[in-house]
Scaffold this motif. Structure first.
Motif, mmCIF file in Angstrom:
data_model
loop_
_atom_site.group_PDB
_atom_site.id
_atom_site.type_symbol
_atom_site.label_atom_id
_atom_site.label_comp_id
_atom_site.label_asym_id
_atom_site.label_seq_id
_atom_site.Cartn_x
_atom_site.Cartn_y
_atom_site.Cartn_z
ATOM 1 N N THR A 234 0.832 -1.203 0.000
ATOM 2 C CA THR A 234 0.000 0.000 0.000
ATOM 3 C C THR A 234 0.867 1.253 0.000
ATOM 4 O OG1 THR A 234 -1.829 -1.098 1.154
ATOM 5 C CG2 THR A 234 -1.727 1.307 1.290
ATOM 6 N N ALA A 235 1.925 1.242 0.809
ATOM 7 C CA ALA A 235 2.817 2.398 0.874
ATOM 8 C C ALA A 235 3.512 2.631 -0.461
ATOM 9 C CB ALA A 235 3.844 2.187 1.981
ATOM 10 N N ILE A 236 3.933 1.562 -1.126
ATOM 11 C CA ILE A 236 4.578 1.709 -2.435
ATOM 12 C C ILE A 236 3.599 2.280 -3.450
ATOM 13 C CG2 ILE A 236 5.576 0.420 -4.369
ATOM 14 C CD1 ILE A 236 6.755 -1.510 -2.264
ATOM 15 N N ARG A 237 2.377 1.786 -3.425
ATOM 16 C CA ARG A 237 1.368 2.265 -4.364
ATOM 17 C C ARG A 237 1.039 3.735 -4.119
ATOM 18 N NH1 ARG A 237 -2.082 -1.142 -3.138
ATOM 19 N NH2 ARG A 237 -3.454 0.092 -1.800
ATOM 20 N N GLU A 238 0.959 4.148 -2.866
ATOM 21 C CA GLU A 238 0.571 5.521 -2.547
ATOM 22 C C GLU A 238 1.700 6.528 -2.760
ATOM 23 O OE1 GLU A 238 -2.809 4.523 0.894
ATOM 24 O OE2 GLU A 238 -0.838 5.287 1.468
ATOM 25 N N THR A 239 2.930 6.135 -2.464
ATOM 26 C CA THR A 239 4.029 7.099 -2.526
ATOM 27 C C THR A 239 4.782 7.097 -3.852
ATOM 28 O OG1 THR A 239 5.634 5.545 -1.549
ATOM 29 C CG2 THR A 239 4.334 6.906 -0.030
ATOM 30 N N LYS A 240 4.670 5.999 -4.611
ATOM 31 C CA LYS A 240 5.362 5.877 -5.909
ATOM 32 C C LYS A 240 6.855 6.226 -5.778
ATOM 33 C CE LYS A 240 1.202 6.885 -8.631
ATOM 34 N NZ LYS A 240 0.284 6.800 -7.463
ATOM 35 N N PRO A 241 7.574 5.503 -4.937
ATOM 36 C CA PRO A 241 8.977 5.852 -4.683
ATOM 37 C C PRO A 241 9.906 5.430 -5.812
ATOM 38 C CG PRO A 241 8.439 3.824 -3.559
ATOM 39 C CD PRO A 241 7.158 4.299 -4.199
ATOM 40 N N VAL A 242 11.086 6.032 -5.820
ATOM 41 C CA VAL A 242 12.144 5.584 -6.730
ATOM 42 C C VAL A 242 13.074 4.616 -6.019
ATOM 43 C CG1 VAL A 242 12.061 7.684 -8.101
ATOM 44 C CG2 VAL A 242 13.640 7.551 -6.154
#
Length: 218
Positions: A60-68
């Motif tokens: 969920t965190a990856i999907r919401e923040t779209k990190p590099v």
């Protein structure tokens, strides 16, 4: 540059577990939330010490923040250094129950998934920079078989077809915790915070890792 357009680094820590009242992995990562490194904004998220639920929160965190870049941080009481993890293995084998009471034994994290994933971060360059800064650090060849390895493997599986780099770092007890574990080594949270900043900066600046000896005989 507005925060919406800034590139994001996702940094995760864990909730307390095993009768501890604090977890320095969250204390350190939380302290870096909202700070900037090389034009990237750090977003910190806390993960539960639970098999399954931790990966759901991470995805969920990856999907919401779209990190590099994603760096997950966990505690390994008994270790004396910041441990840059090299490899995650596809097995859950819990010595103690997680915070929800689950205790998987010899279970696959991902059914029919690869036996292991290697970190995508330049851990040798990170190691050299930490040593140069006087921070105790090592390359670790095992992330264990508890929730930390569960998250590390799940992270690398989630990123396998994406242009996002990820990895895992274990940290020692904090002095506050070590006082309840006679003889256990400790590392101040302030030192961990400084070490994480250095590690992230090197990870963001380094494309090809350095070739340095940092293996283990056993």
């Amino acid at each position: 540059m507005s925060s919406e357009k800034q590139k994001v680094v996702l940094l995760t820590g864990f909730a307390p577990f095993d009768d501890e009242s604090v977890n320095p992995s969250w204390q350190a990562t939380r302290a870096l939330h909202g700070r900037h490194i090389n034009g990237h904004r750090i977003v910190a998220r806390q993960l539960p010490v639970e098999f399954g639920a931790s990966l759901k929160e991470l995805r969920t965190a990856i999907r919401e923040t779209k990190p590099v870049l994603v760096l997950c941080v966990g505690q390994a009481g008994g270790r004396a250094s910041m441990s840059l993890e090299r490899v995650a293995i596809n097995v859950d084998d819990a010595r103690i129950p997680d915070n929800a009471g689950a205790q998987p034994i010899d279970s696959e994290i991902v059914r029919a998934g690869p036996a292991a994933y290697f970190t995508a971060l330049p851990i040798k360059a990170m190691l050299a920079a930490l040593h140069e800064a006087g921070i105790p650090a090592e390359v670790s060849q095992t992330a264990g078989t508890y929730v930390c390895n569960h998250v590390f493997y799940g992270l690398m599986h989630a990123l396998r077809n994406r242009r996002i780099r990820g990895g895992f770092v274990h940290i020692p007890y904090s002095p506050e915790q070590a006082g309840r574990h006679p003889g256990a080594p400790a590392l101040p949270v302030e030192t961990v915070i400084r070490g994480l900043r250095i590690a992230l900066q090197v990870a963001l600046e380094t494309g090809t890792d350095r070739r340095l000896a940092a293996g283990a005989e056993h």
